[in-house]
Motif scaffolding. Structure first.
Motif, PDB file in Angstrom:
ATOM      1  N   ASP A  41       0.866  -1.172   0.000  1.00  0.00           N
ATOM      2  CA  ASP A  41       0.000   0.000   0.000  1.00  0.00           C
ATOM      3  C   ASP A  41       0.907   1.227   0.000  1.00  0.00           C
ATOM      4  OD1 ASP A  41      -1.986   1.891   0.271  1.00  0.00           O
ATOM      5  OD2 ASP A  41      -2.575   1.290   2.286  1.00  0.00           O
ATOM      6  N   ARG A  76      -9.683   7.268  -0.230  1.00  0.00           N
ATOM      7  CA  ARG A  76      -9.993   6.763   1.105  1.00  0.00           C
ATOM      8  C   ARG A  76     -10.773   7.798   1.899  1.00  0.00           C
ATOM      9  NH1 ARG A  76      -7.258   3.775   5.409  1.00  0.00           N
ATOM     10  NH2 ARG A  76      -8.937   3.671   6.919  1.00  0.00           N
ATOM     11  N   ASP A 132     -14.254   5.348   6.743  1.00  0.00           N
ATOM     12  CA  ASP A 132     -14.515   3.919   6.852  1.00  0.00           C
ATOM     13  C   ASP A 132     -14.734   3.250   5.497  1.00  0.00           C
ATOM     14  OD1 ASP A 132     -16.923   5.114   6.263  1.00  0.00           O
ATOM     15  OD2 ASP A 132     -18.082   3.965   7.725  1.00  0.00           O
ATOM     16  N   ALA A 152      -6.604  -6.347   2.398  1.00  0.00           N
ATOM     17  CA  ALA A 152      -6.170  -5.243   3.264  1.00  0.00           C
ATOM     18  C   ALA A 152      -7.375  -4.416   3.710  1.00  0.00           C
ATOM     19  CB  ALA A 152      -5.149  -4.366   2.543  1.00  0.00           C
ATOM     20  N   GLU A 185      -9.144  -6.374   6.412  1.00  0.00           N
ATOM     21  CA  GLU A 185      -8.390  -6.327   7.673  1.00  0.00           C
ATOM     22  C   GLU A 185      -8.558  -4.988   8.389  1.00  0.00           C
ATOM     23  OE1 GLU A 185      -4.320  -7.236   6.740  1.00  0.00           O
ATOM     24  OE2 GLU A 185      -4.849  -9.229   5.999  1.00  0.00           O
ATOM     25  N   ARG A 186      -8.717  -3.928   7.624  1.00  0.00           N
ATOM     26  CA  ARG A 186      -8.855  -2.577   8.197  1.00  0.00           C
ATOM     27  C   ARG A 186     -10.310  -2.215   8.499  1.00  0.00           C
ATOM     28  NH1 ARG A 186      -4.692  -0.046   3.752  1.00  0.00           N
ATOM     29  NH2 ARG A 186      -2.886  -1.232   4.482  1.00  0.00           N
ATOM     30  N   LEU A 204     -12.747  -1.730   6.303  1.00  0.00           N
ATOM     31  CA  LEU A 204     -13.234  -0.726   5.365  1.00  0.00           C
ATOM     32  C   LEU A 204     -14.297  -1.293   4.435  1.00  0.00           C
ATOM     33  CD1 LEU A 204      -9.811   0.810   4.291  1.00  0.00           C
ATOM     34  CD2 LEU A 204     -11.445   1.741   5.955  1.00  0.00           C
TER      35      LEU A 204
END
Length: 103
Positions: free
Chosen positions: A7, A32, A35, A64, A67-68, A70
């Motif tokens: 990233d 981005r 959320d 990813a 995991e975050r 989002l």
């Protein structure tokens, strides 16, 4: 050696590097918010096409995002198509937004 995905938040994109040469091979651009992550464009250098790097890139980027915690907005047609072929990732797209993306 396996391709490497990283990233790069400074450029708002996930990047993939060829496993053999280590060369930059492509990216998945995103925007981005708190959320959410909106994927806007994916590009693989023509020299690396046909090796499945686009799929590996999107897979890693979506993992990813998961995991975050989002939510994913797949404005990019490649990302949207990949999600459509991998229904286990549809849950990342907010339910009320799925019709807009034909998911």
């Amino acid at each position: 050696m396996e391709p490497r995905v990283t990233d790069n938040p400074g450029q708002s994109r996930f990047e993939i590097f060829d496993g053999e040469s280590g060369e930059f091979a492509g990216f998945a651009a995103y925007e981005r918010s708190d959320d959410r992550i909106a994927f806007t464009h994916t590009e693989i250098d023509p020299r690396f096409e046909g090796r499945g790097l686009g799929g590996r890139l999107v897979h890693a980027a979506l993992d990813a995002a998961r995991e975050r915690g989002l939510a994913v907005l797949p404005y990019c047609t490649f990302v949207r198509g990949w999600i459509g072929k991998h229904p286990e990732y549809i849950a990342l797209v907010p339910e009320d937004r799925r019709p807009r993306f034909h998911l």
